[in-house]
Design a protein around this motif. Structure first.
Motif, PDB file in Angstrom:
ATOM      1  N   ARG A  86       0.836  -1.205   0.000  1.00  0.00           N
ATOM      2  CA  ARG A  86       0.000   0.000   0.000  1.00  0.00           C
ATOM      3  C   ARG A  86       0.868   1.250   0.000  1.00  0.00           C
ATOM      4  O   ARG A  86       0.532   2.255  -0.647  1.00  0.00           O
ATOM      5  CB  ARG A  86      -0.928  -0.008   1.213  1.00  0.00           C
TER       6      ARG A  86
ATOM      7  N   ILE B  14       3.859   1.614  -1.294  1.00  0.00           N
ATOM      8  CA  ILE B  14       4.405   1.793  -2.643  1.00  0.00           C
ATOM      9  C   ILE B  14       3.341   2.363  -3.581  1.00  0.00           C
ATOM     10  O   ILE B  14       3.585   3.303  -4.338  1.00  0.00           O
ATOM     11  CB  ILE B  14       4.950   0.455  -3.182  1.00  0.00           C
ATOM     12  N   ALA B  15       2.126   1.819  -3.486  1.00  0.00           N
ATOM     13  CA  ALA B  15       1.045   2.278  -4.359  1.00  0.00           C
ATOM     14  C   ALA B  15       0.630   3.716  -4.053  1.00  0.00           C
ATOM     15  O   ALA B  15       0.178   4.445  -4.948  1.00  0.00           O
ATOM     16  CB  ALA B  15      -0.155   1.355  -4.216  1.00  0.00           C
ATOM     17  N   SER B  16       0.817   4.148  -2.795  1.00  0.00           N
ATOM     18  CA  SER B  16       0.366   5.487  -2.390  1.00  0.00           C
ATOM     19  C   SER B  16       1.296   6.599  -2.865  1.00  0.00           C
ATOM     20  O   SER B  16       0.915   7.771  -2.860  1.00  0.00           O
ATOM     21  CB  SER B  16       0.265   5.563  -0.861  1.00  0.00           C
TER      22      SER B  16
ATOM     23  N   PRO C 186       3.320   8.073  -5.965  1.00  0.00           N
ATOM     24  CA  PRO C 186       3.440   7.946  -7.423  1.00  0.00           C
ATOM     25  C   PRO C 186       4.855   7.644  -7.896  1.00  0.00           C
ATOM     26  O   PRO C 186       5.037   6.870  -8.837  1.00  0.00           O
ATOM     27  CB  PRO C 186       2.960   9.313  -7.930  1.00  0.00           C
TER      28      PRO C 186
ATOM     29  N   ALA D 139       5.468   3.981  -7.056  1.00  0.00           N
ATOM     30  CA  ALA D 139       4.634   3.128  -7.900  1.00  0.00           C
ATOM     31  C   ALA D 139       5.179   3.055  -9.319  1.00  0.00           C
ATOM     32  O   ALA D 139       5.079   2.012  -9.987  1.00  0.00           O
ATOM     33  CB  ALA D 139       3.201   3.654  -7.909  1.00  0.00           C
ATOM     34  N   ASP D 140       5.780   4.158  -9.781  1.00  0.00           N
ATOM     35  CA  ASP D 140       6.321   4.195 -11.134  1.00  0.00           C
ATOM     36  C   ASP D 140       7.684   3.524 -11.238  1.00  0.00           C
ATOM     37  O   ASP D 140       8.051   3.025 -12.309  1.00  0.00           O
ATOM     38  CB  ASP D 140       6.427   5.649 -11.601  1.00  0.00           C
TER      39      ASP D 140
ATOM     40  N   THR E 136       8.579  -2.379  -9.596  1.00  0.00           N
ATOM     41  CA  THR E 136       7.691  -3.432 -10.085  1.00  0.00           C
ATOM     42  C   THR E 136       7.928  -4.691  -9.269  1.00  0.00           C
ATOM     43  O   THR E 136       9.064  -5.170  -9.168  1.00  0.00           O
ATOM     44  CB  THR E 136       7.952  -3.745 -11.574  1.00  0.00           C
TER      45      THR E 136
END
Length: 344
Positions: free
Chosen positions: A19, A21-23, A25, A28-29, A32
């Motif tokens: 979460r 990492i996803a929060s 940007p 998240a970019d 992987t």
């Protein structure tokens, strides 16, 4: 830069990492998740389904998943007893590693991991997320401002009663190892000083649902004559403190208190005549860098930035071992009933 990562250990804690990492940007970019490792394949498969990690290689052997994915990073979220094997395997395979706390199950293993990271030229850091929050960053900035003079004491209270179930309730030294390390690390950061010695009393109080060590009282000596005291219990029912502890910083000119949540109060000596001179309020500024206050996401971002720039991450293993040494020093003191010097 873009990085491929393996998440090793797919239990409940791993969801917080994903979460985080996803929060962010940028994270998240740039990250992987290419592999998931867990002794229970079903646990990894459920995590992959929940977070949409359809292309991730799933396995129970970290070496095999590294070989299959050619990953750059390993996020180590396993139990402390498995940490040394996971981190050493990843470093030897050429991966940078970010670990859950504590960084090792013993000081000897921690020292060995420091040496191995140096030998392999890879970074091993620890996700001490509690120092990357607004409150702790404000404390450090305030101390550095000199508003209350020279820091002389840090005093923290932690009283909460969580009914986790699971492995924590069977751990030895559960409060010191699994939770107090957060406050110890934050106090060391706020003081900006080296821990030198500790005296600790550890108990498992009446009514405790933990097997061992649910409460502890410790006095630490830091360099420059700073004293840090910790009073804590993980089986204290009733009105609780913050998860971040309640703090009192004492300086040569005044004090600051923080409830661990939103309330800060700083005062210096007033000018009233008589026995007690009263107090004058002092402003407590916000954190200097907001991007450093997002917990897990900020630690991960610091780790990623270090790989790209070559700069040491704030929680690199060679520094974080001092927080680990505070924990094991407290445990040794509790067992022996003696003051223990901290050598890390």
């Amino acid at each position: 830069m873009k990085f491929s990562a393996i998440l090793c250990g797919c239990g409940a804690m791993s969801k917080g990492w994903l979460r985080a990492i996803a929060s962010n940007p940028l994270l998240a970019d740039s990250i992987t998740i290419v592999g998931l490792v867990d002794l229970n394949r079903e646990t990894a498969e459920k995590l992959a389904a929940e977070f949409g990690l359809d292309g991730a290689v799933i396995g129970s052997d970290l070496s095999d998943v590294i070989a299959a994915t050619k990953a750059d990073l390993v996020f180590d979220i396993v139990i402390p007893a498995a940490r040394y094997d996971v981190v050493s395997t990843a470093l030897k395979a050429g991966c940078h590693v970010l670990s859950e706390k504590p960084m090792a199950a013993s000081l000897a293993e921690g020292a060995a991991l420091i040496d191995l990271a140096a030998e392999t030229g890879r970074i091993h850091a620890v996700i001490q997320n509690r120092r990357f929050i607004t409150g702790v960053r404000r404390l450090r900035r305030f101390v550095e401002s000199g508003a209350i003079g020279e820091l002389t004491g840090i005093h923290c209270d932690f009283f909460i009663a969580p009914h986790f179930g699971g492995f924590r309730e069977e751990m030895d030294n559960v409060l010191l190892l699994d939770m107090a390390i957060h406050t110890f690390d934050a106090a060391r950061y706020v003081a900006g000083r080296k821990p030198l010695a500790v005296y600790c009393v550890e108990r498992n109080p009446k009514g405790s649902w933990y097997r061992h060590g649910a409460s502890a009282n410790a006095i630490f000596e830091f360099s420059d004559d700073i004293v840090f005291t910790y009073r804590g219990s993980w089986c204290a029912e009733g009105e609780r403190t913050s998860w971040e502890s309640q703090w009192r910083l004492v300086g040569s000119k005044g004090m600051l208190t923080w409830d661990g949540e939103e309330n800060f109060k700083a005062t210096i000596a007033g000018e009233e005549p008589g026995l007690l001179r009263g107090a004058a309020a002092v402003n407590v500024p916000g954190p200097e860098h907001d991007e450093e206050t997002n917990g897990h996401a900020s630690v991960i971002a610091d780790f990623i930035a270090a790989i790209g720039t070559g700069k040491r991450p704030e929680t690199v293993n060679s520094d974080n071992i001092r927080s680990l040494a505070m924990v094991f020093g407290a445990i040794e003191s509790a067992k022996t009933g003696r003051r223990v010097e901290i050598s890390a």
